[in-house]
Design an enzyme around this catalytic site. Sequence first.
Site: not given
Length: 250
Positions: A62, A135
């Site tokens: 990421d 998430e």
Amino acid sequence: MNLHIFKNAQDASQAVYEQYRDRLEKGAHVLGLATGSTPEGLYELLSQSDLDFSDLYSINLDEYYGLASDHPQSYAYFMNQHLFRHKPFKASFLPNGLAQDIEAELERYNQIIQNHPIDLQLLGVGNNGHIGFNEPGTPKDSLTHYVQLTEETIDANQRFFNHRDEVPSTAISMGIASILSAKEIIVMAFGPQKAWAIAQAFEGPVSEQVPLSFLQTHPRVTFYLDQAAASQLSRELRQAHPLEGGESLS
Ligand code: F6R
């Protein structure tokens, strides 16, 4: 899922380092890498080693959206400081945090992952059970995507910035499906703030609410924990995995 619990983070990092030596000897060619404080000890050991990465590819999980690769808090900068400047790879891929055309950037990154199947994926763990920046609520079939970070993750990452409002609120992350496509996964987690997510991942259901729990569906996953991160696992599980590098857990 395989589990090793160590006296401390240093012993766990040493054990993971030995796994990397072994996998490289066995021909691992594409390494999926993570940032954050958890892998710093591992990267130091790899940097000081005689291992050669110049024929290997790395693909990072990421990158914050909005930070240039030379921004000191970007993940590109982190990787360069902690590993790449010591151990250059044949090619190292990270999402472009300044991409104007986000859709095109997501497609580019998915194509990179498809063209370079990951042999060994390294993961840290968010306090809320995130992996990469997936998430809670991220679906299992997700590929690389643009992410709105949770308030909890922004709070946790604030420690690297001068002010909370400097922490980017969005990122580009490999998806859950991208992570699960790796042939093997190593998870590292240290400290009491990770204990809830670790317990959920091992002893809770597979659930979007705890992205780490999706690893239960992968055939080859090994966790390397310190005692604090293991502290909310059931007594049965801890007794079945005696402490390595020290006395048994009480
Ligand atoms: C970083 C990443 C994150 C971190 C996690 C834990 O590339 O993907 O999922 O692994 O937030 O961060 P630390 O290690 O700083 O506790």
